[in-house]
Design a protein around this motif. Structure first.
Motif, PDB file in Angstrom:
ATOM      1  N   PRO A   1      -1.578  40.817  64.179  1.00 35.23           N
ATOM      2  CA  PRO A   1      -1.072  40.516  65.523  1.00 35.23           C
ATOM      3  C   PRO A   1      -2.104  40.898  66.590  1.00 35.23           C
ATOM      4  CG  PRO A   1       0.383  42.021  64.325  1.00 35.23           C
ATOM      5  CD  PRO A   1      -0.886  41.939  63.564  1.00 35.23           C
ATOM      6  N   GLN A   2      -2.067  40.128  67.667  1.00 36.76           N
ATOM      7  CA  GLN A   2      -3.018  40.342  68.760  1.00 36.76           C
ATOM      8  C   GLN A   2      -2.847  41.715  69.401  1.00 36.76           C
ATOM      9  OE1 GLN A   2      -3.434  37.013  71.234  1.00 36.76           O
ATOM     10  NE2 GLN A   2      -5.171  37.944  72.262  1.00 36.76           N
ATOM     11  N   ASN A   3      -3.980  42.327  69.746  1.00 41.17           N
ATOM     12  CA  ASN A   3      -4.007  43.626  70.430  1.00 41.17           C
ATOM     13  C   ASN A   3      -3.224  44.711  69.694  1.00 41.17           C
ATOM     14  OD1 ASN A   3      -5.330  42.025  72.186  1.00 41.17           O
ATOM     15  ND2 ASN A   3      -4.026  42.432  73.954  1.00 41.17           N
ATOM     16  N   ARG A   4      -3.287  44.639  68.377  1.00 42.40           N
ATOM     17  CA  ARG A   4      -2.701  45.704  67.564  1.00 42.40           C
ATOM     18  C   ARG A   4      -3.787  46.236  66.638  1.00 42.40           C
ATOM     19  NH1 ARG A   4       0.675  45.077  70.661  1.00 42.40           N
ATOM     20  NH2 ARG A   4       2.912  44.693  70.423  1.00 42.40           N
ATOM     21  N   VAL A   5      -3.556  47.458  66.153  1.00 39.96           N
ATOM     22  CA  VAL A   5      -4.467  48.025  65.169  1.00 39.96           C
ATOM     23  C   VAL A   5      -3.815  47.905  63.800  1.00 39.96           C
ATOM     24  CG1 VAL A   5      -5.714  50.065  64.405  1.00 39.96           C
ATOM     25  CG2 VAL A   5      -5.352  49.672  66.853  1.00 39.96           C
TER      26      VAL A   5
END
Lengths: 253, 284
Positions: free
Chosen positions: A30-34
């Motif tokens: 997922p976007q902008n997740r680690v």
């Protein structure tokens, strides 16, 4: 908090010569997740990571099957210019590997090879990247000194800054803190969390506490297979599979 | 003292003697040359042409000739050698083809220098109609130096950490940008050192140039690449075996040999200084 998928793999197999190293890996980032990839040595997590920017192309006699998509870009498309992929998917390696150049030139390198000539722009982005990587204060008075004079932890943050300077959308990190002392490790971890506000981060780590501290999602690999993937909190507190539980509780691996 | 320590002591003594023999050999040669040659060396020896059937006068044409031959050799061998090394080490898929090329290079290194001389005579002087000239002699020397330069350049390229290449490619650099901007600068000190060592070896060769570039006697300095020249090693050979008065020219022979040795030492020293400077600049 939902987030759209930035990158995904579907049915990914990978071979060194005839030895299969990855089996049917399907995973979404997922976007902008680690996302943390964990598992024992040799489980294929680094191989998987290096598929995502096609770094494995450098190793002769390897081949991959399946699908990797970066938004609408097909990573395995034969017509794809791999250079444009790597511009969007940056990488930080296990051992700090600054070039034997000055601190400034290390950061400027990515822009220069990508055709940026505007000196003011380069200088500006060098500063921004160093600030983002939380190392600006330490190096601002010695930008024209060799990067090899920095400590290991500083070198690794410099490498992160170097990767950030080409403004990637995804950052791959292959055990970025494994060669560093605890204090330097802590700085890198804080950095990862702050960078994930603007970046999709995929990190390989041997250190389960690290995965628990920095990641939103954790994927457990074993023997080239993806065993379990879930929100980090869930995976570490209520793993679905016995195998995962055994690993995270330190019973093997 | 137990057995292990005795064995170790004997081992170290043998190793030390081997190193000592090496150093002594060099010292003896240098002392021999300096003690017999230094009296011949004077300003006029270095700046005049030989006179009186080469029994007097200087060796300026030989110095100039050797320097010209070296110049052509380096101009040809360095770019071609480095390019080959880059191709073999960075681009070529490691397979049968590359193995054949490597085999060829290794065998080229083993070809006796007189064979290079004959090849140069046949190919450059006769077939390509260069005649006995600086160009033909320099090309022959360059060809002979090529395997050395390829070998040392490849070693230098191999010693560049793979992580530099990965870091560069990971930033979206092309393979060529990676080689040009990261790999070559790191390998540069090693390449230069190898190149100069190979050339200083070639500087002392007589056989490759005696048919292709050097002549017995010409008092004039070369005016073009198609002129033949005198050269230091060949001049020594001529004075010592075919001169008009061998005994009387002994001091000239030693003097010439000393100049040749100093030239070679100078080049090696230059290589070392250059390498240290670049290393320091890059803090490797």
């Amino acid at each position: 908090m939902e987030s759209s998928t930035k990158m995904h793999t579907k049915g990914l197999d990978f071979y060194y010569n005839d030895a299969q190293a990855l089996y049917d890996i399907s995973l979404e980032f997922p976007q902008n997740r680690v996302t943390a990839l964990i598992g024992p040595s040799g489980c294929g997590k680094s191989t998987f990571l290096r598929c995502l920017n096609r770094m494995n192309d450098l190793i002769p006699k390897t081949r991959a099957k399946g699908e990797i998509m970066l938004e609408n870009m097909d990573v395995f498309d034969p017509a794809l210019d791999v250079v444009s992929l790597r511009r969007r998917v940056g990488m930080v390696f296990q051992k700090p590997n600054p070039f034997p150049k000055t601190i400034f030139e290390n950061i400027a390198y990515g822009m220069r090879v990508n055709g940026v000539r505007d000196k003011a722009l380069i200088a500006e982005r060098v500063e921004t990247s160093l600030r983002q990587a939380a190392i600006w204060e330490e190096v601002k008075d010695r930008l024209n000194e060799s990067a090899l004079g920095l400590s290991g932890g500083q070198q690794q943050r410099l490498c992160i800054a170097r990767a950030l300077a080409v403004e990637p959308e995804v950052l791959l990190m292959d055990e970025p803190a494994s060669a560093l002392d605890p204090i330097a490790t802590q700085k890198i971890e804080e950095l990862i969390i702050s960078l994930s506000k603007a970046l999709t981060i995929i990190i390989v780590t041997h250190n389960m506490q690290q995965a628990a501290r920095v990641s939103d999602i954790t994927a457990f690999f074993y023997m080239g297979k993806l065993i379990e993937v879930n929100n980090t909190d869930t995976l570490f507190t209520k793993p679905e599979l016995k195998q995962t539980e055994d690993y995270i509780t330190g019973r093997f691996g | 003292m137990n057995r292990r320590n005795i064995v170790q002591t004997i081992g170290f003594v043998l190793l030390r003697s081997a190193a000592l023999i090496n150093g002594t050999a060099l010292a003896v040669i240098v002392w021999f040359m300096v003690s017999r040659g230094w009296r011949a060396i004077s300003w006029s020896f270095l700046t005049q042409a030989p006179t009186d059937s080469m029994t007097r006068g200087g060796i300026l044409p030989c110095i100039v000739g050797t320097v010209c031959l070296m110049g052509i050799a380096v101009a040809v061998a360095l770019p071609v050698g480095v390019a080959s090394a880059i191709y073999l080490n960075e681009y070529a898929a490691q397979g049968t083809f590359v193995r054949i090329i490597r085999l060829g290079i290794n065998n080229l290194a083993g070809v006796p220098s007189v064979v290079f001389g004959l090849f140069g005579l046949a190919f450059f002087c006769i077939i390509l109609k260069m005649g006995v000239s600086i160009l033909a002699g320099g090309l022959t020397l360059g060809l002979m130096t090529l395997p050395v330069i390829i070998g040392t350049s490849e070693e230098a390229l191999k010693s560049v950490p793979q992580t530099y290449r990965e870091a560069s490619l990971g930033l979206g650099a092309t393979k060529w940008q990676t080689i040009y901007r990261v790999v070559l600068p790191s390998a540069f000190p090693g390449i230069i050192t190898g190149g100069i060592l190979g050339l200083s070896r070639a500087a002392g060769e007589t056989a490759p140039i005696m048919y292709t570039g050097a002549v017995f006697f010409t008092p004039d300095l070369p005016g073009s690449l198609f002129d033949a020249v005198m050269a230091l090693p060949y001049h020594i050979y001529v004075l010592a075996t075919a001169g008009t008065n061998i005994a009387a020219t002994r001091p000239l022979q030693y003097g010439t040999a000393l100049v040749l040795i100093l030239l070679v030492f100078g080049m090696n020293l230059g290589a070392i200084i250059l390498r240290t400077r670049i290393r320091k600049k890059m803090r490797l």
